[in-house]
Write an enzyme that holds these catalytic residues in place. Sequence first.
Site, PDB file in Angstrom:
ATOM      1  N   SER A 108     -14.178   9.273  44.609  1.00 61.87           N
ATOM      2  CA  SER A 108     -15.394   8.805  45.285  1.00 61.87           C
ATOM      3  C   SER A 108     -16.065   9.958  46.028  1.00 61.87           C
ATOM      4  O   SER A 108     -17.292  10.081  46.030  1.00 61.87           O
ATOM      5  CB  SER A 108     -15.064   7.694  46.275  1.00 61.87           C
ATOM      6  OG  SER A 108     -14.976   6.448  45.626  1.00 61.87           O
ATOM      7  N   GLN A 122      -6.685   4.347  55.806  1.00 61.29           N
ATOM      8  CA  GLN A 122      -7.699   5.162  55.126  1.00 61.29           C
ATOM      9  C   GLN A 122      -7.907   6.518  55.828  1.00 61.29           C
ATOM     10  O   GLN A 122      -8.200   7.519  55.167  1.00 61.29           O
ATOM     11  CB  GLN A 122      -9.015   4.372  55.081  1.00 61.29           C
ATOM     12  CG  GLN A 122      -9.998   4.851  54.052  1.00 61.29           C
ATOM     13  CD  GLN A 122      -9.713   4.345  52.643  1.00 61.29           C
ATOM     14  OE1 GLN A 122      -9.428   3.171  52.457  1.00 61.29           O
ATOM     15  NE2 GLN A 122      -9.785   5.211  51.661  1.00 61.29           N
ATOM     16  N   LYS A 128      -5.123   8.773  54.483  1.00 62.31           N
ATOM     17  CA  LYS A 128      -5.291   8.947  53.036  1.00 62.31           C
ATOM     18  C   LYS A 128      -6.434   9.919  52.750  1.00 62.31           C
ATOM     19  O   LYS A 128      -6.303  10.852  51.974  1.00 62.31           O
ATOM     20  CB  LYS A 128      -5.599   7.583  52.415  1.00 62.31           C
ATOM     21  CG  LYS A 128      -5.828   7.612  50.933  1.00 62.31           C
ATOM     22  CD  LYS A 128      -6.276   6.252  50.414  1.00 62.31           C
ATOM     23  CE  LYS A 128      -5.376   5.145  50.945  1.00 62.31           C
ATOM     24  NZ  LYS A 128      -5.558   3.879  50.245  1.00 62.31           N
ATOM     25  N   THR A 141      -7.975   5.645  40.551  1.00 61.69           N
ATOM     26  CA  THR A 141      -6.828   5.264  41.395  1.00 61.69           C
ATOM     27  C   THR A 141      -5.564   5.139  40.539  1.00 61.69           C
ATOM     28  O   THR A 141      -4.499   5.665  40.895  1.00 61.69           O
ATOM     29  CB  THR A 141      -7.118   3.968  42.161  1.00 61.69           C
ATOM     30  OG1 THR A 141      -8.378   4.108  42.822  1.00 61.69           O
ATOM     31  CG2 THR A 141      -6.041   3.691  43.191  1.00 61.69           C
ATOM     32  N   GLY A 191     -15.492   0.157  46.248  1.00 65.13           N
ATOM     33  CA  GLY A 191     -14.867  -1.113  45.886  1.00 65.13           C
ATOM     34  C   GLY A 191     -13.439  -1.245  46.403  1.00 65.13           C
ATOM     35  O   GLY A 191     -12.855  -0.300  46.931  1.00 65.13           O
ATOM     36  N   ASP A 192     -12.898  -2.411  46.249  1.00 60.27           N
ATOM     37  CA  ASP A 192     -11.483  -2.715  46.540  1.00 60.27           C
ATOM     38  C   ASP A 192     -11.240  -4.074  45.859  1.00 60.27           C
ATOM     39  O   ASP A 192     -11.994  -4.438  44.937  1.00 60.27           O
ATOM     40  CB  ASP A 192     -11.240  -2.766  48.055  1.00 60.27           C
ATOM     41  CG  ASP A 192      -9.758  -2.829  48.420  1.00 60.27           C
ATOM     42  OD1 ASP A 192      -9.100  -1.786  48.427  1.00 60.27           O
ATOM     43  OD2 ASP A 192      -9.224  -3.936  48.683  1.00 60.27           O
ATOM     44  N   LYS A 247     -13.335   0.865  56.501  1.00 61.01           N
ATOM     45  CA  LYS A 247     -13.048  -0.189  55.522  1.00 61.01           C
ATOM     46  C   LYS A 247     -13.883  -1.407  55.871  1.00 61.01           C
ATOM     47  O   LYS A 247     -14.264  -1.579  57.030  1.00 61.01           O
ATOM     48  CB  LYS A 247     -11.560  -0.554  55.570  1.00 61.01           C
ATOM     49  CG  LYS A 247     -11.059  -1.290  54.355  1.00 61.01           C
ATOM     50  CD  LYS A 247     -10.665  -0.358  53.228  1.00 61.01           C
ATOM     51  CE  LYS A 247     -10.390  -1.125  51.949  1.00 61.01           C
ATOM     52  NZ  LYS A 247      -9.855  -0.284  50.893  1.00 61.01           N
ATOM     53  N   LYS A 272     -15.454   6.550  55.158  1.00 62.54           N
ATOM     54  CA  LYS A 272     -15.374   6.292  53.714  1.00 62.54           C
ATOM     55  C   LYS A 272     -14.221   5.342  53.480  1.00 62.54           C
ATOM     56  O   LYS A 272     -13.124   5.547  54.005  1.00 62.54           O
ATOM     57  CB  LYS A 272     -15.123   7.631  52.990  1.00 62.54           C
ATOM     58  CG  LYS A 272     -14.990   7.504  51.500  1.00 62.54           C
ATOM     59  CD  LYS A 272     -16.298   7.796  50.802  1.00 62.54           C
ATOM     60  CE  LYS A 272     -16.358   7.254  49.400  1.00 62.54           C
ATOM     61  NZ  LYS A 272     -16.749   5.830  49.273  1.00 62.54           N
TER      62      LYS A 272
END
Length: 448
Positions: free
Chosen positions: A380, A114, A117, A212, A168-169, A129, A93
């Site tokens: 998410s 990630q 996190k 976020t 998204g990012d 990612k 993810k």
Amino acid sequence: MAINNEYLAGLYERVIKRNPNEPEFHQAVYEVLESLVGVAEAHPEYIERGVFESIVEPERIIKFRVPWVDDNGKVQINRGYRIQFNSAIGPYKGGLRFHPSVYEGIIKFLGFEQIFKNSLTGLPIGGGKGGSDFNPKGKSDMEVMRFCQSFMTELSKHIGADTDVPAGDIGVGGREIGFLFGQYKRLRNENVGVLTGKGLNYGGSLVRTEATGYGLCYYTEAMLNDHNSSFEGKTVAISGSGNVAIYACEKATQLGAKVITMSDSNGYIVDNNGIDLDLIKELKEVQRKRISEYVNTHPEAEYHEGCRGVWTVKCDIALPCATQNELNGEEAKTLVANGVIAVCEGANMPSTPEAIAEFQSNGVLFGPAKATNAGGVATSALEMCQNSARYSWSFEKVDKKLKKIMEDIYKNSCEAAKKYGMEGNLVAGANIAGFLKVADAMMAQGIV
Ligand code: NDP
């Protein structure tokens, strides 16, 4: 600086050799390994079973050509990536970034961060990612759509609701997620939660857009409360004016603070009356314009060219929400000299190691990205839950869960730091707490 453990220092050297010319990835690995010295000493079994060696090596790197046709009929070629870094605790993810600066090293650093996190959220999600060097800026909606369709034509072979769920990012917001989702559905004939950040009328979760930025403020508030302080009455400097920055500004304001600066990659604005967030949303989310336009409506505010000047503005709390390494040692010194009391990272790795050292050695409360911006991926994961159940929760329910997750991340990071002799060091605490859960899952699953 050297890592104070022979095995981990050697491993770091091997990472550099194996991944040459990827300074962002080296920086991210260094910060984690440096925090894990006490863990390596207390758990020799992790070394024997190769857990540290495995965690710095992605399970899979996918790299592909993305051909598309622009509005002039010209063929354009971009490069796409998906790095599936670690699936020990759940399906991969992590977001997709579309920005011209994207190359393998950027995706690798983001995918590595990630892992920890996602573990910190307490939810069952592994680390991954992806992205492309495609630049959505200045492209028409139809160009963005054709790019997204081509990107997904390849990516769809490697992802799935139980395998890998992108989001998204930078450069990937609601518009891009919509185009990507539409193409996945068309190719696979499956309406499943394979992407998060979807529109609310086709499987998206309430609060995901805000998550976020809101999560960043929930963590910051928990940290401030723990030190007998709060957002109430404070001035705040925020960099960026994208998804994270906008909703950090909204929540900080709701919590009683006054946000006085925001920026984009061209420059920054200062509005001592407090940022007019409705205008920022209109300029950035709707019209996709530059932040310099703000002063056309607010002539009493100032616009300055050059985004880095945002850190020269005197503030109590700084929230870097734009991009990696956007706040260096010198800029940190300026913030400290101006009396900053807390810095929490909304972007991924926005502070350089020199900046972090500056904050920590001057008693500034410092919250690291993998803890402070975990609210996006946590929500998410809540979107994935709702998609699996074919159900949707209320705004209040998701927001309440998000707040609790962020408060728990703060608490768990504090406890982990204390347990390993680094009380008050939230960087080490986040790295340790995130690592231990993944490491134990890797141990349980054998050498795979
Ligand atoms: P957006 O694309 O919505 O916004 C990015 C913002 O940062 C824009 O204001 C952009 O300015 C600015 N920016 C981007 N690159 C640079 C640069 N090189 N120099 C200066 N400014 C820059 O992205 P997000 O808000 O989604 O992401 C921001 C950060 O937060 C990233 O580090 C991302 O990885 C991280 N993050 C995002 C999450 C999310 O849920 N969206 C979750 C966790 C982390 P301009 O418009 O001029 O390019």
